[in-house]
Design a protein around this motif. Structure first.
Motif, PDB file in Angstrom:
ATOM      1  N   ALA A 677     -34.566 -34.523  17.233  1.00 44.72           N
ATOM      2  CA  ALA A 677     -33.992 -33.458  16.642  1.00 44.72           C
ATOM      3  C   ALA A 677     -33.972 -32.006  17.550  1.00 44.72           C
ATOM      4  O   ALA A 677     -33.424 -31.528  17.662  1.00 44.72           O
ATOM      5  N   GLN A 678     -35.194 -31.755  18.203  1.00 43.04           N
ATOM      6  CA  GLN A 678     -35.225 -30.693  19.269  1.00 43.04           C
ATOM      7  C   GLN A 678     -34.306 -30.748  20.272  1.00 43.04           C
ATOM      8  O   GLN A 678     -33.684 -29.791  20.751  1.00 43.04           O
ATOM      9  N   GLY A 679     -34.233 -32.040  20.736  1.00 41.90           N
ATOM     10  CA  GLY A 679     -33.321 -32.199  21.958  1.00 41.90           C
ATOM     11  C   GLY A 679     -31.714 -32.185  21.486  1.00 41.90           C
ATOM     12  O   GLY A 679     -30.924 -31.705  22.142  1.00 41.90           O
ATOM     13  N   LEU A 680     -31.539 -32.626  20.017  1.00 39.33           N
ATOM     14  CA  LEU A 680     -30.090 -32.325  19.393  1.00 39.33           C
ATOM     15  C   LEU A 680     -29.903 -30.893  19.342  1.00 39.33           C
ATOM     16  O   LEU A 680     -28.830 -30.321  19.589  1.00 39.33           O
ATOM     17  N   GLY A 681     -30.850 -29.913  18.984  1.00 45.05           N
ATOM     18  CA  GLY A 681     -30.556 -28.493  19.037  1.00 45.05           C
ATOM     19  C   GLY A 681     -30.216 -27.963  20.144  1.00 45.05           C
ATOM     20  O   GLY A 681     -29.290 -27.330  20.281  1.00 45.05           O
ATOM     21  N   LEU A 682     -30.852 -28.498  21.148  1.00 46.73           N
ATOM     22  CA  LEU A 682     -30.731 -27.980  22.461  1.00 46.73           C
ATOM     23  C   LEU A 682     -29.163 -28.190  22.896  1.00 46.73           C
ATOM     24  O   LEU A 682     -28.420 -27.726  23.628  1.00 46.73           O
ATOM     25  N   ALA A 683     -28.926 -29.545  22.534  1.00 47.13           N
ATOM     26  CA  ALA A 683     -27.363 -30.044  22.865  1.00 47.13           C
ATOM     27  C   ALA A 683     -26.261 -29.153  22.527  1.00 47.13           C
ATOM     28  O   ALA A 683     -25.224 -29.018  22.960  1.00 47.13           O
ATOM     29  N   MET A 685     -26.720 -26.487  19.369  1.00 52.35           N
ATOM     30  CA  MET A 685     -26.832 -25.217  18.938  1.00 52.35           C
ATOM     31  C   MET A 685     -27.783 -24.328  19.253  1.00 52.35           C
ATOM     32  O   MET A 685     -27.723 -22.860  18.967  1.00 52.35           O
ATOM     33  N   GLU A 686     -28.992 -24.683  19.817  1.00 54.88           N
ATOM     34  CA  GLU A 686     -30.072 -23.653  19.916  1.00 54.88           C
ATOM     35  C   GLU A 686     -30.154 -23.111  21.171  1.00 54.88           C
ATOM     36  O   GLU A 686     -30.307 -23.468  22.171  1.00 54.88           O
ATOM     37  N   GLU A 687     -29.792 -21.605  21.346  1.00 50.46           N
ATOM     38  CA  GLU A 687     -30.026 -20.776  22.488  1.00 50.46           C
ATOM     39  C   GLU A 687     -30.401 -19.313  21.957  1.00 50.46           C
ATOM     40  O   GLU A 687     -29.623 -18.853  21.187  1.00 50.46           O
ATOM     41  N   ILE A 688     -31.556 -18.801  22.528  1.00 50.13           N
ATOM     42  CA  ILE A 688     -31.932 -17.263  22.490  1.00 50.13           C
ATOM     43  C   ILE A 688     -30.557 -16.484  23.394  1.00 50.13           C
ATOM     44  O   ILE A 688     -30.497 -16.986  24.675  1.00 50.13           O
ATOM     45  N   LEU A 689     -29.729 -16.108  22.894  1.00 48.44           N
ATOM     46  CA  LEU A 689     -28.845 -15.209  23.743  1.00 48.44           C
ATOM     47  C   LEU A 689     -29.414 -14.028  24.072  1.00 48.44           C
ATOM     48  O   LEU A 689     -29.712 -13.127  23.354  1.00 48.44           O
ATOM     49  N   VAL A 690     -29.348 -13.758  25.247  1.00 44.76           N
ATOM     50  CA  VAL A 690     -29.786 -12.543  26.072  1.00 44.76           C
ATOM     51  C   VAL A 690     -28.633 -11.783  27.017  1.00 44.76           C
ATOM     52  O   VAL A 690     -27.997 -12.641  27.616  1.00 44.76           O
ATOM     53  N   ARG A 691     -28.568 -10.668  26.744  1.00 39.46           N
ATOM     54  CA  ARG A 691     -27.299 -10.001  27.195  1.00 39.46           C
ATOM     55  C   ARG A 691     -28.088  -8.639  27.981  1.00 39.46           C
ATOM     56  O   ARG A 691     -28.797  -8.070  27.265  1.00 39.46           O
ATOM     57  N   ASP A 692     -27.977  -8.454  29.354  1.00 38.07           N
ATOM     58  CA  ASP A 692     -28.894  -7.143  29.911  1.00 38.07           C
ATOM     59  C   ASP A 692     -30.232  -7.202  29.468  1.00 38.07           C
ATOM     60  O   ASP A 692     -30.776  -6.290  29.406  1.00 38.07           O
ATOM     61  N   GLY A 693     -30.907  -8.455  29.368  1.00 30.79           N
ATOM     62  CA  GLY A 693     -32.397  -8.518  29.075  1.00 30.79           C
ATOM     63  C   GLY A 693     -32.561  -8.249  27.867  1.00 30.79           C
ATOM     64  O   GLY A 693     -33.692  -8.333  27.287  1.00 30.79           O
ATOM     65  N   LYS A 694     -31.624  -8.204  26.774  1.00 29.44           N
ATOM     66  CA  LYS A 694     -31.847  -7.813  25.463  1.00 29.44           C
ATOM     67  C   LYS A 694     -31.624  -9.207  24.503  1.00 29.44           C
ATOM     68  O   LYS A 694     -30.444  -9.767  24.822  1.00 29.44           O
ATOM     69  N   ASN A 697     -30.247 -12.532  19.124  1.00 26.26           N
ATOM     70  CA  ASN A 697     -30.421 -13.225  17.896  1.00 26.26           C
ATOM     71  C   ASN A 697     -31.797 -13.791  17.558  1.00 26.26           C
ATOM     72  O   ASN A 697     -32.144 -14.823  17.228  1.00 26.26           O
ATOM     73  N   PRO A 698     -32.704 -12.746  17.209  1.00 27.48           N
ATOM     74  CA  PRO A 698     -34.059 -13.031  17.060  1.00 27.48           C
ATOM     75  C   PRO A 698     -34.280 -13.267  15.561  1.00 27.48           C
ATOM     76  O   PRO A 698     -34.979 -12.513  14.882  1.00 27.48           O
ATOM     77  N   SER A 699     -33.671 -14.154  15.050  1.00 28.03           N
ATOM     78  CA  SER A 699     -33.895 -14.445  13.562  1.00 28.03           C
ATOM     79  C   SER A 699     -33.370 -15.869  13.128  1.00 28.03           C
ATOM     80  O   SER A 699     -32.530 -16.582  14.017  1.00 28.03           O
ATOM     81  N   PHE A 700     -33.998 -16.705  12.079  1.00 26.78           N
ATOM     82  CA  PHE A 700     -33.206 -17.899  11.728  1.00 26.78           C
ATOM     83  C   PHE A 700     -31.898 -18.023  11.035  1.00 26.78           C
ATOM     84  O   PHE A 700     -31.252 -18.861  10.912  1.00 26.78           O
ATOM     85  N   THR A 701     -31.277 -16.852  11.117  1.00 27.35           N
ATOM     86  CA  THR A 701     -29.906 -16.474  10.660  1.00 27.35           C
ATOM     87  C   THR A 701     -29.082 -16.860  11.800  1.00 27.35           C
ATOM     88  O   THR A 701     -28.066 -17.610  11.672  1.00 27.35           O
ATOM     89  N   ASP A 702     -29.486 -16.365  13.045  1.00 25.62           N
ATOM     90  CA  ASP A 702     -28.739 -16.373  14.269  1.00 25.62           C
ATOM     91  C   ASP A 702     -29.228 -17.227  15.551  1.00 25.62           C
ATOM     92  O   ASP A 702     -28.597 -17.781  16.301  1.00 25.62           O
ATOM     93  N   TYR A 703     -30.363 -17.844  15.223  1.00 29.07           N
ATOM     94  CA  TYR A 703     -30.776 -18.787  16.347  1.00 29.07           C
ATOM     95  C   TYR A 703     -30.923 -20.000  15.271  1.00 29.07           C
ATOM     96  O   TYR A 703     -31.752 -20.198  14.428  1.00 29.07           O
ATOM     97  N   LEU A 704     -29.944 -21.064  15.509  1.00 25.42           N
ATOM     98  CA  LEU A 704     -29.844 -22.113  14.645  1.00 25.42           C
ATOM     99  C   LEU A 704     -30.927 -23.295  15.054  1.00 25.42           C
ATOM    100  O   LEU A 704     -30.535 -23.831  16.240  1.00 25.42           O
TER     101      LEU A 704
ATOM    102  N   CYS B  40     -39.662 -17.329   7.613  1.00 23.54           N
ATOM    103  CA  CYS B  40     -38.716 -16.282   8.066  1.00 23.54           C
ATOM    104  C   CYS B  40     -38.491 -15.163   7.491  1.00 23.54           C
ATOM    105  O   CYS B  40     -37.821 -14.116   7.851  1.00 23.54           O
ATOM    106  N   GLU B  41     -38.794 -15.066   6.164  1.00 24.24           N
ATOM    107  CA  GLU B  41     -38.834 -13.847   5.495  1.00 24.24           C
ATOM    108  C   GLU B  41     -37.415 -13.284   5.262  1.00 24.24           C
ATOM    109  O   GLU B  41     -37.066 -12.242   5.122  1.00 24.24           O
ATOM    110  N   GLN B  42     -36.414 -14.161   5.364  1.00 27.39           N
ATOM    111  CA  GLN B  42     -35.074 -13.781   5.185  1.00 27.39           C
ATOM    112  C   GLN B  42     -34.121 -14.937   4.507  1.00 27.39           C
ATOM    113  O   GLN B  42     -33.077 -14.991   4.690  1.00 27.39           O
ATOM    114  N   GLY B  43     -34.805 -15.825   3.732  1.00 25.84           N
ATOM    115  CA  GLY B  43     -34.112 -16.926   2.824  1.00 25.84           C
ATOM    116  C   GLY B  43     -33.566 -17.921   3.878  1.00 25.84           C
ATOM    117  O   GLY B  43     -32.506 -18.478   3.217  1.00 25.84           O
ATOM    118  N   GLU B  44     -33.904 -18.150   4.965  1.00 26.59           N
ATOM    119  CA  GLU B  44     -33.008 -19.014   6.036  1.00 26.59           C
ATOM    120  C   GLU B  44     -33.883 -20.372   6.142  1.00 26.59           C
ATOM    121  O   GLU B  44     -33.320 -21.357   6.342  1.00 26.59           O
TER     122      GLU B  44
END
Lengths: 770, 158
Positions: A677-683, A685-694, A697-704, B40-44
């Motif tokens: 499942a973790q390998g599927l995620g990397l294939a 959906m899963e990525e921490i998006l970094v732009r200019d070092g920032k 998407n540090p949340s489970f809403t945006d990191y899938l 996660c504290e945001q319902g996800e």
């Protein structure tokens, strides 16, 4: 409320679970976990406790010109505010290099770097008070391109020795060899996160001796103890760590997070301090998987025999070294995969940058090259007009092969068989012509297609992963086993410092003790630093190494039982064994009850297990026997792709893996399912998006991460080709399935679409070209 | 403020509750029920799923004050004393628990599904559990556990 001193230990004496090696007994902590009564580190509570919180840098790269904590300290309910000036010991820690400040002093090197900490009565007061700390920054340009960091000496140095953490070259055979058929590609892999569900957390309690007791979730108690004690300026024995319930780890708990901070606050305030990261802070508070850029060239004969591999790979380690040296070592030594390659030139660079720090994650250093070389194998198969599985089988290494570092594989390596087995598994029916349940299609219940524009593809991924620590490290574990009579019954107690992070080590320790000592009742003592070092719950090593230590300790206990019995019974120890709570002779005759032999006198023994020595790589040629053992797995993925919207549905994901010996077959299958499942995620959906070092998407809403709707059914085939050098023949299980799943899915998407797709995760826009 | 709430059949009162506190914080830190998890504290992620007046909800998204006068059932309230609920039993038996952090929320979601439908199809199980993240298991054994518990419940109803 749960109190700290492990509120509920799962290993109750009235435990009715039985089962030895090769069986699949239930987890001893299962019932507590389903009742909601298992004490995770974030559940701990202590009378009078304070809540700790961390102020983190908003900038990826900046000089700190001043910190003013007065206003924060004046907030009612705040009890302490600390900066680097309050670190009494060495303000530098790290797993490989001591380059990471506990609290930033004169500069910050990544967004989220801890700058100050405080303790308050309520978590919300703590959070609000953080805003009152004033930090003056002189913002600097961040270094964000790892390839440039490796070569451009005009860039500012992030650390005294520059921006290169490790360079490793491997040269085998003729590095300039030529071949009939040549394919090349440049592959990129995004930054994946461990995304364990239980947040970083712990409770530090100041002790009367001036030391501190820390209850926490971690992967390696002793390495945390050593690093924390150094920062606190205390001898290690005054910093006592006890493992609390761990909500998953996957490498993300190898580096320190709140360990030093919570202890500093507890020692300063004289009160227990609890720290719990929220999800956003968790994304900043732990290291991630190294993103990588890899240049690969494969050469083969017209018949499909590999002639050479040449590769250059760049691993972005981010602000601090963490496990980057190991990632470079694993990445280069595993760079050609489980294939016979007579000629190679491989180069790997691990660098510092102002991106988030990267370190350990499941499949450490093997995930990146496997994605690249398995992409190359498909490209080569296409160039040769061969079946991709057959090309892999043709080149598969086997027992007796020498790998790219010249190490001869002196244990089973059934790579060809693994590929053949997944190839032979039945394919799912092609039912797209008949009315289908839209939930089975890409887009699912979103109702984005009824099959039009959907194409199917099949792909393979095969990997080799080193097990346990490598390159000359003396990797070992310690176990104490005690055998005594309780309530008229012989009971064994196993005590190690090995971390149960969800993988099932507590079950396994019981299984080994039951088998070795022939007693049904085995309790596992909570893991803490009063036991000897067990090393880390990582590198797929605990069943092998701590399992070996438990076995050794059990056998030492059994030997003392035999000696005692021989004295009592007036016979030799020859042929004695323990079974069903009894002492048995070689002809099966029951000589005595174990309880009678033991009487009131317990027998306790402590033993270590060390694996066979490994050796450092030659710095020039990269040759050497660097690894003690390898694990192998093969996946075949079937995907449906909606080419109009770029949506992917993994229809089926099958796996064959060699585990040497399935110590607990159900747990082995569970590791393969979870790792896949973790390998599927990397294939996809899963990525921490970094732009200019920032981080964006540090949340489970945006990191899938994959949900139950994303995971397809799996067929799993477990092989047991015993490794003669390992305890019970075991081979580490946890990592390989994560590694080979990703390229199998990527290759299947390529097969479906005909697209190059040189980067994972593969996003919809990569497929639609928009 | 003061919050009165019935939790697992028992009337509970919490004083000095801060207005911004969630039901999850109330349960975990004030009422001593840490079973519902804070992931996660945001319902996800669904780790904190509880029944609120009989309907599953993420406790992290409910303000503590909103629970005033209402009924909450947490994972701690699924078992009948020492007797596990069938869904809890099947999770243990089928190896659906690894690190276990997602388990309390998954159990409440699965319990709710089986209460409504003791013959769910695989697609229905997947839909019902889609709001609960698990990082360890790959979900296959969780599906097995829900199928088993549903079959047992259907059998008992016959």
């Amino acid at each position: 409320m749960n109190t700290v001193n492990p509120a509920r230990t799962p290993q109750e004496l009235d435990d009715t679970i039985t089962g030895g090696i090769g069986e699949s007994p239930l987890r001893p902590d299962g019932v507590l976990k389903v009742r909601g009564e298992f004490a995770y580190s974030s559940d701990l509570w202590h009378e009078d406790m304070l809540w700790g919180a961390t102020l983190r840098s908003p900038h990826p790269h900046a000089l700190i010109t001043g910190i003013d904590t007065a206003a924060a300290l004046a907030v009612p309910g705040v009890h302490a505010v600390l900066t680097h000036e309050d670190v009494p010991g060495e303000n530098a820690y790290g797993l490989k290099y001591q380059d990471t400040p506990a609290l930033a002093a004169d500069r910050v090197r990544y967004q989220g770097e801890p700058v100050a900490i405080l303790a308050a009565d309520h978590p919300e007061i703590a959070r609000q008070a953080l805003k009152e700390i004033v930090v003056h920054y002189a913002v600097l340009e961040p270094i964000t391109d790892p390839e440039r960091a490796a070569h451009d000496t005009t860039l500012p140095k992030l650390h005294p020795d520059g921006n290169l953490v490790r360079y490793q070259r491997i040269v085998r055979g003729d590095p300039a060899a030529e071949a009939d058929v040549v394919v090349s590609g440049v592959y990129e892999i995004g930054m994946q996160d461990q995304a364990f569900l239980g947040p970083e957390s712990g409770l530090a309690i100041p002790a009367e001796d001036g030391g501190v007791d820390l209850y926490l979730a971690t992967q390696w108690l002793h390495v945390d103890q050593r690093q924390t004690a150094k920062a606190l300026g205390l001898p290690p024995e005054k910093v006592r760590l006890t493992l609390s319930g761990v909500g998953g780890a996957f490498g993300g708990r190898e580096d320190l997070s709140m360990q030093i901070h919570s202890c500093l606050l507890a020692l300063r305030t004289g009160r227990p301090v609890k720290m719990v990261y929220n999800r956003e802070e968790s994304f900043f508070g732990h290291v991630h998987r190294h993103p990588a850029k890899m240049y690969y060239e494969h050469g083969a004969t017209k018949d499909g025999d590999l002639v050479y591999v040449r590769a250059r790979m760049y691993f972005d380690g981010g602000a601090y070294a963490s496990k980057t040296p190991v990632v470079v070592g694993n990445g280069t030594t595993l760079s050609v995969g489980p294939y016979n390659v007579p000629n190679a030139k491989i180069e790997g660079w691990g660098v510092y940058s102002n991106n988030p720090t990267c370190g350990a994650m499941r499949g450490l250093g093997a995930v990146q090259p496997t994605y690249a070389y398995e992409s190359q194998m498909d490209k080569l198969a296409a160039a040769l007009g061969m079946d991709p599985a057959d090309l892999r089988i043709r080149n598969a290494m086997s027992e007796g092969s020498a790998n790219v570092t010249g190490q001869v594989i002196d244990f089973p390596a059934p790579v060809a068989e693994l590929v053949q087995r997944v190839k032979d598994m039945p394919l799912p029916p092609e039912n797209r012509t008949s009315p289908v349940d839209i939930r089975e299609l890409p887009g699912g219940a979103s109702n984005t297609t009824h099959g039009e524009g959907v194409v199917r593809g099949v792909g393979y991924g095969v990997t080799i992963k080193n097990i346990s620590y490598a390159e000359g490290l003396d990797d070992y574990s310690t176990a104490r086993v005690r055998l005594e009579v309780i309530g008229g019954e012989p009971v064994a107690m196993v005590h190690t410092a090995a971390a149960e992070v969800g993988q099932g080590l507590v079950t396994l320790q019981q299984q080994i003790a039951r088998t070795e000592l022939g007693v049904p009742r085995v309790t596992v003592h909570p893991a803490d630093t009063s036991a000897g070092d067990a090393g880390s719950s990582s590198a797929s090593r605990q069943t092998y190494i701590t399992g070996g230590a438990v076995r050794n300790a059990c056998r030492a206990v059994a030997d003392r039982v035999f000696t005692r019995a021989a004295r009592q019974l007036g016979r030799s120890t020859e042929g004695m064994s323990l079974s069903g709570g009894k002492l048995v002779a070689s002809d099966g005759e029951v000589l005595a009850g174990l309880a009678d032999i033991l009487g009131d006198e317990a027998i306790e023994e402590t033993r270590e297990y060390h694996h066979r020595p490994t050796h450092p790589l030659d710095p020039e040629t990269g040759q050497g026997d660097a690894h003690v053992q390898y694990g192998f797995s093969a996946h075949r993925a079937v995907v449906d792709v909606d080419t109009e919207l770029g949506l992917v549905k993994v229809v089926q994901l099958d796996c064959a893996q060699d585990v040497g010996k399935a110590m607990n077959p159900d747990a082995v299958v569970a590791q393969i399912q979870g790792g896949s499942a973790q390998g599927l995620g990397l294939a996809v959906m899963e990525e921490i998006l970094v732009r200019d070092g920032k981080v964006r998407n540090p949340s489970f809403t945006d990191y899938l991460i994959p949900t139950v709707l994303d995971m397809p059914p799996m067929r799993i085939d477990v092989l047991e080709r015993a490794d003669p050098h390992a305890p019970y023949g075991v081979r580490g299980v946890g990592e390989p399935p994560t590694i080979s799943a990703t390229p199998a899915i990527a290759n299947a998407i390529r097969a479906a679409t005909g697209l190059e797709l040189p980067r994972v995760p593969i996003r919809p826009e990569h497929i639609t070209g928009t | 403020m003061r919050v009165n709430v019935t939790v697992n059949g028992e009337h509970r009162r919490a004083d000095h509750v801060w207005e911004g506190e969630s039901l999850l914080y109330l349960l975990r830190e004030r009422l001593g029920l840490p079973g519902s998890k804070n992931a996660c504290e945001q319902g996800e992620c669904g780790s904190c799923t509880v029944y609120l007046d009989g309907v599953p909800a993420c406790a992290c998204l409910v303000a503590a004050g909103q629970a005033e006068g209402r009924e909450v059932r947490t994972v701690e309230g699924l078992a009948d004393g020492d007797d596990l609920d069938p869904i809890q039993e099947s999770f243990v038996e089928r190896g659906a628990v690894q690190c276990g952090f997602c388990t309390p929320g998954l159990l409440v979601a699965a319990h709710d599904l089986i209460e409504r439908n003791n013959e769910p199809s695989d697609a229905e199980i997947r839909e019902a559990l889609a709001g609960n993240l698990c990082r360890c298991t790959g979900y296959e054994k969780i599906l097995d556990a829900v199928r088993l518990a549903a079959a047992r419940k259907a059998e008992a109803a016959r």
